[in-house]
Design a protein around this motif. Structure first.
Motif, mmCIF file in Angstrom:
data_model
loop_
_atom_site.group_PDB
_atom_site.id
_atom_site.type_symbol
_atom_site.label_atom_id
_atom_site.label_comp_id
_atom_site.label_asym_id
_atom_site.label_seq_id
_atom_site.Cartn_x
_atom_site.Cartn_y
_atom_site.Cartn_z
ATOM 1 N N THR A 129 0.969 -1.376 -0.016
ATOM 2 C CA THR A 129 -0.050 0.065 -0.114
ATOM 3 C C THR A 129 0.847 1.431 -0.164
ATOM 4 O O THR A 129 0.546 2.223 -0.589
ATOM 5 C CB THR A 129 -0.859 0.141 1.195
ATOM 6 O OG1 THR A 129 -1.884 1.060 1.024
ATOM 7 C CG2 THR A 129 -0.241 0.118 2.391
ATOM 8 N N TYR A 152 -5.041 4.013 7.635
ATOM 9 C CA TYR A 152 -4.475 2.593 7.754
ATOM 10 C C TYR A 152 -2.945 2.732 6.767
ATOM 11 O O TYR A 152 -1.766 2.327 7.451
ATOM 12 C CB TYR A 152 -5.313 1.671 7.203
ATOM 13 C CG TYR A 152 -4.276 0.415 6.799
ATOM 14 C CD1 TYR A 152 -3.969 -0.609 7.920
ATOM 15 C CD2 TYR A 152 -4.015 -0.005 5.601
ATOM 16 C CE1 TYR A 152 -3.074 -1.664 7.558
ATOM 17 C CE2 TYR A 152 -3.288 -1.193 5.199
ATOM 18 C CZ TYR A 152 -2.773 -1.813 6.104
ATOM 19 O OH TYR A 152 -2.040 -2.988 5.963
ATOM 20 N N ASN A 182 -0.592 -9.196 -1.539
ATOM 21 C CA ASN A 182 -2.060 -9.810 -1.153
ATOM 22 C C ASN A 182 -1.840 -11.065 -0.397
ATOM 23 O O ASN A 182 -2.135 -12.141 -1.340
ATOM 24 C CB ASN A 182 -2.915 -9.598 -2.208
ATOM 25 C CG ASN A 182 -3.636 -7.983 -2.254
ATOM 26 O OD1 ASN A 182 -2.701 -7.137 -2.577
ATOM 27 N ND2 ASN A 182 -4.654 -7.875 -2.003
ATOM 28 N N LEU A 203 -10.885 -9.958 -0.321
ATOM 29 C CA LEU A 203 -11.596 -10.768 -1.539
ATOM 30 C C LEU A 203 -11.529 -12.368 -1.348
ATOM 31 O O LEU A 203 -12.811 -12.990 -1.396
ATOM 32 C CB LEU A 203 -10.826 -10.544 -2.736
ATOM 33 C CG LEU A 203 -11.200 -11.458 -4.101
ATOM 34 C CD1 LEU A 203 -12.382 -10.888 -4.478
ATOM 35 C CD2 LEU A 203 -10.248 -11.198 -5.237
ATOM 36 N N SER A 219 -19.695 -9.433 -4.561
ATOM 37 C CA SER A 219 -19.654 -8.297 -5.497
ATOM 38 C C SER A 219 -18.238 -7.961 -5.888
ATOM 39 O O SER A 219 -17.262 -7.814 -5.074
ATOM 40 C CB SER A 219 -19.904 -6.882 -4.350
ATOM 41 O OG SER A 219 -21.445 -7.089 -3.934
ATOM 42 N N PHE A 221 -16.006 -5.333 -7.431
ATOM 43 C CA PHE A 221 -15.903 -3.795 -7.361
ATOM 44 C C PHE A 221 -15.209 -3.329 -8.693
ATOM 45 O O PHE A 221 -14.232 -2.979 -8.688
ATOM 46 C CB PHE A 221 -15.248 -3.430 -6.111
ATOM 47 C CG PHE A 221 -15.909 -3.872 -4.876
ATOM 48 C CD1 PHE A 221 -17.152 -3.461 -4.600
ATOM 49 C CD2 PHE A 221 -14.978 -4.430 -3.904
ATOM 50 C CE1 PHE A 221 -17.926 -4.293 -3.251
ATOM 51 C CE2 PHE A 221 -15.437 -4.759 -2.392
ATOM 52 C CZ PHE A 221 -16.990 -4.896 -2.644
ATOM 53 N N ARG A 234 -4.091 -7.781 -8.551
ATOM 54 C CA ARG A 234 -3.300 -7.789 -7.575
ATOM 55 C C ARG A 234 -2.081 -9.163 -7.686
ATOM 56 O O ARG A 234 -2.314 -10.018 -8.572
ATOM 57 C CB ARG A 234 -4.231 -8.055 -6.329
ATOM 58 C CG ARG A 234 -5.169 -7.086 -5.928
ATOM 59 C CD ARG A 234 -4.628 -5.879 -5.474
ATOM 60 N NE ARG A 234 -5.345 -4.965 -5.028
ATOM 61 C CZ ARG A 234 -6.016 -4.008 -5.883
ATOM 62 N NH1 ARG A 234 -5.294 -3.869 -7.118
ATOM 63 N NH2 ARG A 234 -6.791 -3.230 -5.157
ATOM 64 N N ARG A 298 -14.993 0.288 -5.622
ATOM 65 C CA ARG A 298 -14.742 0.535 -4.523
ATOM 66 C C ARG A 298 -13.985 1.544 -4.127
ATOM 67 O O ARG A 298 -12.946 1.608 -4.524
ATOM 68 C CB ARG A 298 -14.337 -0.684 -3.582
ATOM 69 C CG ARG A 298 -14.267 -0.566 -2.217
ATOM 70 C CD ARG A 298 -13.879 -1.794 -1.684
ATOM 71 N NE ARG A 298 -12.221 -2.252 -1.647
ATOM 72 C CZ ARG A 298 -11.917 -3.194 -1.265
ATOM 73 N NH1 ARG A 298 -12.372 -4.238 -0.183
ATOM 74 N NH2 ARG A 298 -10.625 -3.813 -1.367
ATOM 75 N N ASP A 301 -9.761 1.941 -4.160
ATOM 76 C CA ASP A 301 -8.926 0.822 -4.745
ATOM 77 C C ASP A 301 -7.761 1.197 -5.611
ATOM 78 O O ASP A 301 -8.212 2.188 -6.568
ATOM 79 C CB ASP A 301 -9.911 -0.151 -5.450
ATOM 80 C CG ASP A 301 -10.466 -1.345 -4.248
ATOM 81 O OD1 ASP A 301 -9.654 -1.565 -3.305
ATOM 82 O OD2 ASP A 301 -11.440 -1.616 -4.718
HETATM 83 C C1 UD1 Z 1 -6.268 -3.835 1.133
HETATM 84 C C2 UD1 Z 1 -5.479 -2.695 1.395
HETATM 85 C C3 UD1 Z 1 -4.162 -2.987 1.689
HETATM 86 C C4 UD1 Z 1 -4.019 -3.721 2.981
HETATM 87 C C5 UD1 Z 1 -5.040 -4.893 2.866
HETATM 88 C C6 UD1 Z 1 -5.122 -5.494 4.135
HETATM 89 C C7 UD1 Z 1 -6.097 -0.820 -0.395
HETATM 90 C C8 UD1 Z 1 -6.005 0.066 -1.462
HETATM 91 N N1 UD1 Z 1 -5.326 -1.888 -0.084
HETATM 92 O O1 UD1 Z 1 -5.667 -4.714 -0.039
HETATM 93 O O2 UD1 Z 1 -3.175 -1.862 1.884
HETATM 94 O O3 UD1 Z 1 -2.813 -4.216 3.080
HETATM 95 O O4 UD1 Z 1 -6.348 -4.400 2.252
HETATM 96 O O5 UD1 Z 1 -6.152 -6.475 4.351
HETATM 97 O O6 UD1 Z 1 -7.077 -0.712 0.445
HETATM 98 N N2 UD1 Z 1 -12.715 -7.082 -4.045
HETATM 99 C C9 UD1 Z 1 -13.903 -7.182 -4.686
HETATM 100 N N3 UD1 Z 1 -15.002 -7.803 -3.817
HETATM 101 C C10 UD1 Z 1 -14.886 -7.964 -2.610
HETATM 102 C C11 UD1 Z 1 -13.549 -7.719 -1.935
HETATM 103 C C12 UD1 Z 1 -12.506 -7.334 -2.699
HETATM 104 O O7 UD1 Z 1 -14.143 -7.252 -6.050
HETATM 105 O O8 UD1 Z 1 -15.806 -8.431 -1.837
HETATM 106 C C13 UD1 Z 1 -11.564 -6.545 -4.858
HETATM 107 C C14 UD1 Z 1 -11.052 -5.379 -4.689
HETATM 108 O O9 UD1 Z 1 -11.782 -4.254 -5.211
HETATM 109 C C15 UD1 Z 1 -9.740 -5.456 -4.784
HETATM 110 C C16 UD1 Z 1 -9.126 -6.901 -4.892
HETATM 111 O O10 UD1 Z 1 -10.398 -7.564 -4.831
HETATM 112 O O11 UD1 Z 1 -9.553 -5.002 -6.485
HETATM 113 C C17 UD1 Z 1 -8.502 -7.090 -3.358
HETATM 114 O O12 UD1 Z 1 -8.916 -6.504 -2.360
HETATM 115 P P1 UD1 Z 1 -8.795 -6.744 -1.018
HETATM 116 O O13 UD1 Z 1 -8.737 -8.335 -0.637
HETATM 117 O O14 UD1 Z 1 -9.688 -6.048 -0.236
HETATM 118 O O15 UD1 Z 1 -7.160 -6.224 -0.872
HETATM 119 P P2 UD1 Z 1 -6.729 -4.983 -1.407
HETATM 120 O O16 UD1 Z 1 -7.501 -3.892 -1.599
HETATM 121 O O17 UD1 Z 1 -5.735 -5.054 -2.436
#
Ligand code: UD1
Length: 339
Positions: A129, A152, A182, A203, A219, A221, A234, A298, A301
């Motif tokens: 991040t 954060y 990730n 995710l 969902s 995003f 990612r 979201r 992102d």
């Molecule tokens: C996020 C933080 C990262 C942090 C990590 C900790 C940001 C930009 N990054 O990572 O700094 O260390 O969380 O937990 O906020 N997605 C969906 N549907 C969902 C969940 C996620 O489509 O229900 C997508 C998100 O839009 C993203 C990807 O999946 O594109 C990964 O999301 P996520 O697992 O939340 O991780 P980051 O956002 O990469």
């Protein structure tokens, strides 16, 4: 007596997997965790894997006296791996002061006390991040740090700066900062894994809960990003692979393998995978369908980010080994155990 490592946040997701790897490498482990986002039963999972129950103290690292007492009672600690932190991006926007207190004051307390107790090694759990949306992909450790998008993210940047300044001031310790991409998956034994608090924000836990029928649909995003399939990209790294890097980092400092007092490494696979690709890989690996729907983007992102892990590969001799499929199957096996 073996070499003892203090793992803060050791009952958490990455912490617990690291405790297992440390024990399997012959280290004694003391965990400090306030259990604010983890469960004491994680200790049973660790013991079931390694046969050894790590020492455990329930403590908020903001409790300076309590921390001093624990360190006084454990004079043989040689290194600290500091995971303990609040990590929900959205919550940090709502509760910034809580995030600054939890994630920054605790670091100061630990660093303050290390010299008195002769603790010379510090591993810090940072995040990709700090790069924001990198201009050049894959991203190397030399990429510029971008303004943080959330409190954060800001706490990770500030923590890195504090460690940098402390080393620059010649405080008597070394540090390795690990920037995770990730982390996903669970221990292959399914004894430990990720335990999201309430509705998962990340995710993979959302995918596994949806596959289990706990959530109706996932969902996705946004599918209008500038990527081949329009969804974000990612670098999903297996949590056990990630945990192993911490043992290498501790060994490296204890054995004086480097003259540098501060080193920074990216921990990723080097491969970018889109959200849709990940869903399909999960479905192929497990044979279970994940109902999903494309929704709005979201806020906050990053469009795409993946690591250049060459520096960690060459200097640490560490490389992500697990396949995406096996990693997703491990997450599924863990979800089936949790139900
Ligand atoms: C996020 C933080 C990262 C942090 C990590 C900790 C940001 C930009 N990054 O990572 O700094 O260390 O969380 O937990 O906020 N997605 C969906 N549907 C969902 C969940 C996620 O489509 O229900 C997508 C998100 O839009 C993203 C990807 O999946 O594109 C990964 O999301 P996520 O697992 O939340 O991780 P980051 O956002 O990469």
């Amino acid at each position: 007596m073996g070499k003892k490592i203090l793992v803060t946040g050791g009952t958490g997701y990455i912490g617990s997997h690291t405790v297992v790897e440390l024990q399997q490498a012959g280290y004694e482990v003391l965990i400090i965790d306030d259990l604010s986002n983890s469960n004491i039963e994680v200790l049973d999972g660790i013991e079931n894997i390694t046969g050894i129950r790590p020492d455990f103290v329930q403590l908020d690292l903001n409790d300076k006296e309590g921390l001093y007492k624990v360190l006084t009672e454990n004079r043989n600690i040689q290194g600290i791996i500091h995971f303990a932190a609040s990590k929900a991006v959205g919550e940090s926007v709502q509760k910034p002061l809580q995030y600054y207190r939890n994630n920054i004051l605790t670091l100061l307390n630990l660093l303050d006390m290390m010299p008195e107790f002769g603790i010379r090694c510090f591993v810090f759990s940072s995040s990709c991040t700090v790069y924001g949306q990198p201009d050049i992909l894959p991203v190397t450790e030399n990429a510029p740090i971008k303004p943080a998008m959330s409190p954060y993210g800001n706490t990770k940047q500030i923590n890195e700066e504090i460690i940098h300044d402390a080393i620059h001031a010649n405080l008597p310790f070394k540090s390795i900062i690990l920037r995770y991409f990730n982390p996903i998956g669970a221990h292959p034994s399914a004894e430990i894994g990720e335990l999201p608090n309430g509705v998962p924000q990340n995710l993979v836990p959302f995918i596994t809960q949806t596959a289990m029928g706990i959530r109706k649909e996932l969902s996705v995003f946004g599918d209008d990003y500038n990527t081949p399939d329009g969804t974000c990209i990612r670098d999903f790294i297996n949590v056990v692979d990630l945990a192993k890097a911490h043992v290498i980092a501790i060994d490296r400092m204890l054995e004086n393998k480097s003259d540098d007092k501060l080193e920074v490494f990216n921990l990723g696979t080097g491969t970018g995978v889109s959200v849709l690709e990940l869903i399909h890989a999960f479905e192929q690996g497990t044979g279970v369908k994940v109902p999903y729907r494309i929704v709005e983007r979201r806020e906050g992102d990053i469009e795409k980010v993946w690591a250049d892990p060459t520096y960690a590969n060459n200097v640490l001799g560490w490389k992500a080994k697990e396949t995406l499929k096996d990693t997703l199957v491990s997450a599924w096996n863990w979800q089936k155990k949790l139900k």
